[in-house]
Design a protein around this motif. Structure first.
Motif, PDB file in Angstrom:
ATOM      1  N   ALA A 135       1.925  -3.010   1.341  1.00 11.33           N
ATOM      2  CA  ALA A 135       0.784  -2.282   0.781  1.00 11.33           C
ATOM      3  C   ALA A 135      -0.389  -2.300   1.749  1.00 11.33           C
ATOM      4  O   ALA A 135      -1.077  -1.283   1.937  1.00 11.33           O
ATOM      5  N   GLU A 136      -0.633  -3.440   2.374  1.00 12.88           N
ATOM      6  CA  GLU A 136      -1.732  -3.542   3.330  1.00 12.88           C
ATOM      7  C   GLU A 136      -1.486  -2.647   4.541  1.00 12.88           C
ATOM      8  O   GLU A 136      -2.410  -1.990   5.038  1.00 12.88           O
ATOM      9  N   ILE A 137      -0.240  -2.589   5.001  1.00  9.67           N
ATOM     10  CA  ILE A 137       0.089  -1.712   6.136  1.00  9.67           C
ATOM     11  C   ILE A 137      -0.133  -0.254   5.755  1.00  9.67           C
ATOM     12  O   ILE A 137      -0.707   0.531   6.536  1.00  9.67           O
ATOM     13  N   ALA A 138       0.306   0.142   4.557  1.00 13.42           N
ATOM     14  CA  ALA A 138       0.139   1.533   4.118  1.00 13.42           C
ATOM     15  C   ALA A 138      -1.335   1.906   4.030  1.00 13.42           C
ATOM     16  O   ALA A 138      -1.734   3.014   4.418  1.00 13.42           O
ATOM     17  N   LEU A 144      -7.785   2.795   5.166  1.00 16.60           N
ATOM     18  CA  LEU A 144      -8.494   2.106   4.098  1.00 16.60           C
ATOM     19  C   LEU A 144      -8.248   0.593   4.103  1.00 16.60           C
ATOM     20  O   LEU A 144      -8.395  -0.057   3.056  1.00 16.60           O
ATOM     21  N   GLY A 145      -7.921   0.057   5.262  1.00 13.68           N
ATOM     22  CA  GLY A 145      -7.700  -1.371   5.334  1.00 13.68           C
ATOM     23  C   GLY A 145      -8.901  -2.183   4.888  1.00 13.68           C
ATOM     24  O   GLY A 145      -8.756  -3.274   4.326  1.00 13.68           O
ATOM     25  N   GLY A 157     -13.834  10.183  -4.055  1.00 11.78           N
ATOM     26  CA  GLY A 157     -12.656  10.989  -4.350  1.00 11.78           C
ATOM     27  C   GLY A 157     -11.677  11.012  -3.194  1.00 11.78           C
ATOM     28  O   GLY A 157     -10.465  10.873  -3.382  1.00 11.78           O
ATOM     29  N   GLY A 158     -12.203  11.185  -1.971  1.00 14.27           N
ATOM     30  CA  GLY A 158     -11.328  11.197  -0.800  1.00 14.27           C
ATOM     31  C   GLY A 158     -10.619   9.874  -0.594  1.00 14.27           C
ATOM     32  O   GLY A 158      -9.442   9.832  -0.229  1.00 14.27           O
ATOM     33  N   GLU A 159     -11.342   8.766  -0.848  1.00 21.39           N
ATOM     34  CA  GLU A 159     -10.733   7.446  -0.696  1.00 21.39           C
ATOM     35  C   GLU A 159      -9.675   7.202  -1.779  1.00 21.39           C
ATOM     36  O   GLU A 159      -8.640   6.582  -1.511  1.00 21.39           O
ATOM     37  N   GLN A 160      -9.928   7.704  -2.978  1.00 26.93           N
ATOM     38  CA  GLN A 160      -8.918   7.580  -4.024  1.00 26.93           C
ATOM     39  C   GLN A 160      -7.654   8.361  -3.657  1.00 26.93           C
ATOM     40  O   GLN A 160      -6.537   7.891  -3.882  1.00 26.93           O
ATOM     41  N   GLN A 161      -7.839   9.553  -3.075  1.00 26.31           N
ATOM     42  CA  GLN A 161      -6.654  10.317  -2.679  1.00 26.31           C
ATOM     43  C   GLN A 161      -5.929   9.640  -1.526  1.00 26.31           C
ATOM     44  O   GLN A 161      -4.688   9.656  -1.476  1.00 26.31           O
ATOM     45  N   ILE A 165      -2.065   8.502  -1.360  1.00 23.58           N
ATOM     46  CA  ILE A 165      -1.123   8.782  -0.280  1.00 23.58           C
ATOM     47  C   ILE A 165      -0.490   7.487   0.220  1.00 23.58           C
ATOM     48  O   ILE A 165       0.718   7.431   0.501  1.00 23.58           O
ATOM     49  N   ALA A 166      -1.292   6.417   0.321  1.00 24.61           N
ATOM     50  CA  ALA A 166      -0.737   5.122   0.715  1.00 24.61           C
ATOM     51  C   ALA A 166       0.330   4.682  -0.281  1.00 24.61           C
ATOM     52  O   ALA A 166       1.398   4.172   0.108  1.00 24.61           O
ATOM     53  N   ARG A 167       0.071   4.860  -1.556  1.00 24.93           N
ATOM     54  CA  ARG A 167       1.057   4.527  -2.588  1.00 24.93           C
ATOM     55  C   ARG A 167       2.325   5.369  -2.416  1.00 24.93           C
ATOM     56  O   ARG A 167       3.446   4.875  -2.604  1.00 24.93           O
ATOM     57  N   ALA A 168       2.157   6.639  -2.021  1.00 25.20           N
ATOM     58  CA  ALA A 168       3.307   7.526  -1.865  1.00 25.20           C
ATOM     59  C   ALA A 168       4.168   7.156  -0.662  1.00 25.20           C
ATOM     60  O   ALA A 168       5.382   7.380  -0.673  1.00 25.20           O
ATOM     61  N   ILE A 169       3.562   6.602   0.397  1.00 23.75           N
ATOM     62  CA  ILE A 169       4.324   6.315   1.616  1.00 23.75           C
ATOM     63  C   ILE A 169       4.757   4.859   1.728  1.00 23.75           C
ATOM     64  O   ILE A 169       5.489   4.516   2.650  1.00 23.75           O
ATOM     65  N   VAL A 170       4.344   3.997   0.791  1.00 26.27           N
ATOM     66  CA  VAL A 170       4.594   2.564   0.947  1.00 26.27           C
ATOM     67  C   VAL A 170       6.082   2.236   0.925  1.00 26.27           C
ATOM     68  O   VAL A 170       6.506   1.235   1.514  1.00 26.27           O
TER      69      VAL A 170
END
Length: 238
Positions: A135-138, A144-145, A157-161, A165-170
């Motif tokens: 999760a940290e890598i994503a 957004l580290g 809003g941009g940070e939430q999106q 995306i991080a959740r989608a690629i993890v």
């Protein structure tokens, strides 16, 4: 008059949908959303799907992602026919192969960014330490580290999106499906999300299908297809 788009014939297509019909029942009425549709997408493509509301864009996205099944036809992704899998096998397949990005983020408000990104990994056999690491890598990948301990209400809003995306690629999915990923963002934040998707496609080789109403967003894709009344057409209807 728009012409029906001819399917590609690349045998190495990552996505191969053939003869797709989708009919929804609304009481006694049948609503035909997709009709006789063929779609082939090669690995590494960034495809934009455009069309008026009700043309079947999100329905097609759901069929390719195994979130729904066609009324008729076959859907094969990465060599696996998915339209005839049992619900249990289909859920496992989605967890391994599909990353989803939504218009309205769908983040859990009681979880911080890192824990939101970890959610898909709960369906795997990974231990807590490995889930946290991935999760940290994503989050680092999406820039957004430094915000991983923040809750959705503390993010723009941009940070939430980006978190979405991080959740989608993890899980390192085979296919990234994005349904209006910039639709709830201002132009600047939307452009930043499109920059990120372009980088994921060009630098990491992610295959992306993006539903969008925005011609400027579609310009970022390597190919754009238009849906009209449930059929793919070569040109949009005026």
């Amino acid at each position: 008059m728009a012409e029906i788009a001819q399917p590609q014939t690349d045998d190495a297509s990552l996505v191969d949908a053939r003869g797709i019909d989708k009919v929804f029942k609304r009481g006694s009425e049948e609503v035909h959303v997709l009709g006789g549709l063929d779609l082939q997408i090669p690995k590494g493509e960034f495809l934009a799907l455009m069309g008026p509301s009700g043309s079947g864009k999100s329905t097609l996205l759901n069929l390719v992602g195994g979130l729904d099944r066609p009324t008729q036809g076959t859907v094969t992704v990465a060599g696996q026919r998915i339209d005839n899998l049992s619900n249990r096998r289909l859920a496992g397949w989605r967890a391994r192969h599909i990353g989803l990005v939504f218009q309205f983020y769908n983040l859990m408000p009681v979880l911080n960014a890192r824990k939101n990104v970890e959610l898909p990994l709960l369906l795997t056999k990974l231990g807590a330490a490995e889930r946290r690491k991935r999760a940290e890598i994503a989050l680092e990948v999406v820039g957004l580290g430094h915000r991983m301990g923040h809750f959705p209400r503390q993010l723009s809003g941009g940070e939430q999106q980006r978190t979405g995306i991080a959740r989608a690629i993890v899980t390192d999915p085979t296919l990234l499906l994005c349904d209006e990923p910039t639709g709830d963002l201002d132009r600047k934040a939307g452009d930043e999300i499109l920059d990120l998707l372009t980088a994921l496609n060009q630098q990491q080789g992610k295959t992306i299908i993006m539903v969008t109403h925005d011609p400027r967003a579609a310009e970022r894709a390597t190919r754009t297809l238009h849906l009209d009344k449930g059929r793919l057409v070569t040109d949009p209807v005026d």
